[in-house]
Design an enzyme around this catalytic site. Structure first.
Site, PDB file in Angstrom:
ATOM      1  N   ASN A 156      60.666  31.531  75.205  1.00 53.35           N
ATOM      2  CA  ASN A 156      61.910  31.777  74.435  1.00 53.35           C
ATOM      3  C   ASN A 156      61.674  31.556  72.940  1.00 53.35           C
ATOM      4  OD1 ASN A 156      61.736  29.047  74.123  1.00 53.35           O
ATOM      5  ND2 ASN A 156      63.698  28.554  75.106  1.00 53.35           N
TER       6      ASN A 156
ATOM      7  N   ASP B 294      65.013  32.838  78.005  1.00 55.63           N
ATOM      8  CA  ASP B 294      65.059  31.418  78.363  1.00 55.63           C
ATOM      9  C   ASP B 294      65.012  31.256  79.887  1.00 55.63           C
ATOM     10  OD1 ASP B 294      66.898  28.663  76.957  1.00 55.63           O
ATOM     11  OD2 ASP B 294      65.841  28.773  78.883  1.00 55.63           O
TER      12      ASP B 294
ATOM     13  N   LYS C 289      59.189  19.099  73.988  1.00 54.97           N
ATOM     14  CA  LYS C 289      58.162  18.061  74.175  1.00 54.97           C
ATOM     15  C   LYS C 289      58.051  17.053  73.033  1.00 54.97           C
ATOM     16  CE  LYS C 289      54.381  19.673  71.752  1.00 54.97           C
ATOM     17  NZ  LYS C 289      53.024  19.271  71.544  1.00 54.97           N
TER      18      LYS C 289
ATOM     19  N   SER D 207      52.256  14.796  81.974  1.00 57.56           N
ATOM     20  CA  SER D 207      51.775  14.008  80.835  1.00 57.56           C
ATOM     21  C   SER D 207      51.474  12.574  81.243  1.00 57.56           C
ATOM     22  CB  SER D 207      52.841  14.003  79.731  1.00 57.56           C
ATOM     23  OG  SER D 207      52.541  13.067  78.738  1.00 57.56           O
TER      24      SER D 207
ATOM     25  N   TYR E  82      62.007  12.489  77.112  1.00 58.47           N
ATOM     26  CA  TYR E  82      60.951  13.504  77.338  1.00 58.47           C
ATOM     27  C   TYR E  82      60.058  13.066  78.493  1.00 58.47           C
ATOM     28  CZ  TYR E  82      56.288  15.384  77.061  1.00 58.47           C
ATOM     29  OH  TYR E  82      55.090  15.924  77.412  1.00 58.47           O
TER      30      TYR E  82
ATOM     31  N   LYS F  74      59.417  14.624  82.569  1.00 64.24           N
ATOM     32  CA  LYS F  74      58.133  14.942  83.215  1.00 64.24           C
ATOM     33  C   LYS F  74      58.053  14.271  84.590  1.00 64.24           C
ATOM     34  CE  LYS F  74      56.299  17.675  80.258  1.00 64.24           C
ATOM     35  NZ  LYS F  74      56.133  19.107  80.623  1.00 64.24           N
TER      36      LYS F  74
ATOM     37  N   PHE G 108      46.294  13.730  78.794  1.00 58.10           N
ATOM     38  CA  PHE G 108      46.311  12.616  77.876  1.00 58.10           C
ATOM     39  C   PHE G 108      46.643  13.208  76.505  1.00 58.10           C
ATOM     40  CE2 PHE G 108      45.570   8.840  80.396  1.00 58.10           C
ATOM     41  CZ  PHE G 108      45.613   9.443  81.635  1.00 58.10           C
ATOM     42  N   ASN G 109      45.825  13.054  75.491  1.00 57.34           N
ATOM     43  CA  ASN G 109      46.275  13.584  74.194  1.00 57.34           C
ATOM     44  C   ASN G 109      45.516  14.834  73.766  1.00 57.34           C
ATOM     45  OD1 ASN G 109      47.375  10.831  74.343  1.00 57.34           O
ATOM     46  ND2 ASN G 109      48.088  11.309  72.251  1.00 57.34           N
TER      47      ASN G 109
ATOM     48  N   ARG H 250      55.461   2.247  65.422  1.00 58.47           N
ATOM     49  CA  ARG H 250      56.466   3.262  65.762  1.00 58.47           C
ATOM     50  C   ARG H 250      57.130   2.856  67.071  1.00 58.47           C
ATOM     51  NH1 ARG H 250      54.583   9.464  66.717  1.00 58.47           N
ATOM     52  NH2 ARG H 250      53.393   8.449  68.377  1.00 58.47           N
ATOM     53  N   PRO H 251      58.465   2.772  67.099  1.00 62.26           N
ATOM     54  CA  PRO H 251      59.139   2.370  68.353  1.00 62.26           C
ATOM     55  C   PRO H 251      58.742   3.306  69.508  1.00 62.26           C
ATOM     56  CG  PRO H 251      60.713   2.447  66.536  1.00 62.26           C
ATOM     57  CD  PRO H 251      59.432   3.020  66.002  1.00 62.26           C
TER      58      PRO H 251
ATOM     59  N   ASP I 288      55.842   3.425  70.988  1.00 62.72           N
ATOM     60  CA  ASP I 288      54.381   3.593  71.147  1.00 62.72           C
ATOM     61  C   ASP I 288      53.834   2.562  72.129  1.00 62.72           C
ATOM     62  OD1 ASP I 288      53.343   4.686  67.835  1.00 62.72           O
ATOM     63  OD2 ASP I 288      53.689   5.774  69.690  1.00 62.72           O
TER      64      ASP I 288
HETATM   65  C1  WQD Z   1      48.933   9.044  68.783  1.00 62.15           C
HETATM   66  C2  WQD Z   1      48.685   7.755  68.019  1.00 62.15           C
HETATM   67  C3  WQD Z   1      50.646   6.792  67.005  1.00 62.15           C
HETATM   68  C4  WQD Z   1      51.379   9.956  64.120  1.00 62.15           C
HETATM   69  C5  WQD Z   1      52.675  11.960  72.517  1.00 62.15           C
HETATM   70  C6  WQD Z   1      53.436  12.151  73.792  1.00 62.15           C
HETATM   71  C7  WQD Z   1      52.547  12.766  74.825  1.00 62.15           C
HETATM   72  C8  WQD Z   1      51.985  14.036  74.270  1.00 62.15           C
HETATM   73  C9  WQD Z   1      51.188  13.734  73.008  1.00 62.15           C
HETATM   74  C10 WQD Z   1      53.328  15.927  74.823  1.00 62.15           C
HETATM   75  C11 WQD Z   1      49.786   6.721  68.253  1.00 62.15           C
HETATM   76  C12 WQD Z   1      49.638   7.220  65.948  1.00 62.15           C
HETATM   77  C13 WQD Z   1      50.823   9.216  65.155  1.00 62.15           C
HETATM   78  C14 WQD Z   1      51.360   9.444  62.796  1.00 62.15           C
HETATM   79  C15 WQD Z   1      50.223   7.503  63.581  1.00 62.15           C
HETATM   80  N1  WQD Z   1      53.002  14.956  73.983  1.00 62.15           N
HETATM   81  N2  WQD Z   1      50.252   8.015  64.869  1.00 62.15           N
HETATM   82  N3  WQD Z   1      50.775   8.233  62.577  1.00 62.15           N
HETATM   83  O1  WQD Z   1      52.496   9.359  71.033  1.00 62.15           O
HETATM   84  O2  WQD Z   1      50.176   9.163  72.085  1.00 62.15           O
HETATM   85  O3  WQD Z   1      51.648  11.048  72.744  1.00 62.15           O
HETATM   86  O4  WQD Z   1      52.111  13.169  72.075  1.00 62.15           O
HETATM   87  O5  WQD Z   1      52.876  16.169  75.906  1.00 62.15           O
HETATM   88  O6  WQD Z   1      53.296  13.042  75.972  1.00 62.15           O
HETATM   89  O7  WQD Z   1      53.847  10.881  74.261  1.00 62.15           O
HETATM   90  O8  WQD Z   1      50.638  11.010  70.486  1.00 62.15           O
HETATM   91  O9  WQD Z   1      49.765  11.909  68.370  1.00 62.15           O
HETATM   92  O10 WQD Z   1      52.158  11.066  68.437  1.00 62.15           O
HETATM   93  O11 WQD Z   1      50.282   9.437  68.510  1.00 62.15           O
HETATM   94  O12 WQD Z   1      49.710   6.402  63.353  1.00 62.15           O
HETATM   95  O13 WQD Z   1      51.854  10.080  61.818  1.00 62.15           O
HETATM   96  O14 WQD Z   1      48.713   8.044  66.624  1.00 62.15           O
HETATM   97  O15 WQD Z   1      51.202   5.541  66.664  1.00 62.15           O
HETATM   98  O16 WQD Z   1      49.173   5.462  68.285  1.00 62.15           O
HETATM   99  P1  WQD Z   1      51.274  10.010  71.567  1.00 62.15           P
HETATM  100  P2  WQD Z   1      50.757  10.924  68.887  1.00 62.15           P
END
Ligand code: WQD
Length: 343
Positions: A35, A61, A88, A128, A153, A157, A182-183, A299-300, A302
């Site tokens: 969408n 959608d 997301k 996730s 979010y 999932k 993971f990331n 960051r709240p 985390d």
């Molecule tokens: C990674 C680390 C931040 C930004 C989230 C979702 C997960 C997936 C990926 C969708 C953390 C630090 C980040 C910044 C920072 N999303 N950080 N400064 O939160 O692990 O995962 O995104 O599928 O489901 O939960 O990823 O990249 O936001 O953060 O210091 O400007 O980088 O504190 O430790 P996260 P992120």
């Protein structure tokens, strides 16, 4: 060479577009529904530039069940669905929970209804690692206890995983695999597709690259007082192209009936934890630039540290990551420089 027809929802999105590339290169026919809430139609053309074939793109959608039903009447013979389409953004989900629950859950329910009605047997679901919360022991396995979600979010999932699992129990013609990412970071080696965050990026790597191209003043490091070697949070960062290849393996597993149960879960990561400062160092190494950053408060929401036990995916999917952290960060940087030319 197979020509199995695969529906990719969210096919112009970050992971969806990279997976479409891998599917086409393995001979699958890709039909995409999007969408364009969080992506652009020209990404579909870029998939065509990379592979020589652009997916069929239907723009609507998934929550509109009439349109979805018409789609399945029009496109017969879909062998499997890879369901990426979802809102997301963790932070946004806290501000707009009802939109997140409606969009992410109703779209999944509608797809399952269509699978029953039109005899589509297989779904690969984009899940996730956020469902684990902060694990008590690391690395985290697929049977590690799940923790209450720290965001709407993450909760969508978990709820969608349960809905899909229950659907496979009630309807034994349906089988599914949930892939817990993971990331994901980085971009296709061609630098023609990559992460396209709308507005200010929430995630670390796009914020780094946007800082480096001057779109952002500085990176804020959210806390260096965690119980980790360098004080910053630890995550398991994997290259998006490695992640996308796992989806092809999962689709092949279901189509070839190699699944060992009707509902399976796999962690997709490198198996290695990497800190925020290590990502920054990787960026400075691959770019030759000094990154401007400032350490701020946490960051709240985390969690402190998480990385995957990938034994199951390695063994059952025959999949493991091949790209290094530097490869992934460099690919993100190449894409980020390209984006500068577009903006
Ligand atoms: C990674 C680390 C931040 C930004 C989230 C979702 C997960 C997936 C990926 C969708 C953390 C630090 C980040 C910044 C920072 N999303 N950080 N400064 O939160 O692990 O995962 O995104 O599928 O489901 O939960 O990823 O990249 O936001 O953060 O210091 O400007 O980088 O504190 O430790 P996260 P992120």
């Amino acid at each position: 060479m197979n020509h199995h027809r695969i529906l990719v929802t969210g096919g112009t999105g970050y992971i969806g577009s990279h997976t479409a590339v891998e599917l086409i290169e393995k001979g699958f026919e890709v039909i995409s529904i999007d969408n364009l809430h969080n992506s652009e139609a020209w990404i579909n053309d870029r998939i065509g530039m990379i592979t020589g074939i652009s997916p069929i793109l239907e723009i609507f959608d998934l929550c509109d069940i009439e349109k979805l039903d018409s789609f399945f009447q029009k496109y017969k013979g879909i062998k499997a669905i890879i369901h990426f389409a979802a809102f997301k953004a963790v932070g946004e989900s806290v501000e707009k929970p009802l939109e997140y629950y409606r969009n992410n859950i109703v779209s999944t329910l509608n797809l399952l209804e269509m699978m029953k009605k039109y005899g589509v047997k297989a779904m690969v679901f984009s899940s996730s690692c956020t469902v684990y919360g902060q694990p008590d022991t690391l690395p985290v396995t697929e049977v590690s206890p799940l923790k209450p979600a720290t965001s709407p979010y993450g909760n969508t999932k978990k709820i969608c995983e349960d809905i899909i699992h229950d659907a496979t129990i009630a309807h034994n013609e349906i089988k599914a695999i949930s892939l817990r990412y993971f990331n994901p970071i980085g971009a296709h080696p061609s630098a023609l597709i990559g992460e396209l965050p709308r507005g200010v990026p929430e995630n670390l790597v796009p914020f780094i690259t946007q800082t480096a191209i001057g779109l952002r003043d500085e990176l804020k490091v959210f806390g260096n007082d965690y119980n980790t070697p360098d004080g910053s949070c630890i995550r398991d960062y994997l290259h998006v192209s490695d992640l996308s290849k796992a989806h092809v393996k999962a689709v092949e597993r279901l189509i070839e009936c190699k699944n060992k149960s009707d509902y399976e879960i796999f962690n997709l990561g490198t198996g290695k934890g990497v800190s925020v400062f290590e990502v920054i160092n990787s960026f400075e190494r691959v770019s030759g630039m000094k990154l401007k950053y400032r350490i701020t408060g946490r960051r709240p929401g985390d969690i402190e540290k998480i990385w995957a036990d990938t034994t199951l995916a390695n063994k059952e999917l025959g999949w493991k990551t091949v790209y290094s952290l530097d490869d992934a960060v460099k690919s993100a940087w190449e894409w980020g420089k390209n984006l500068r030319k577009i903006n």
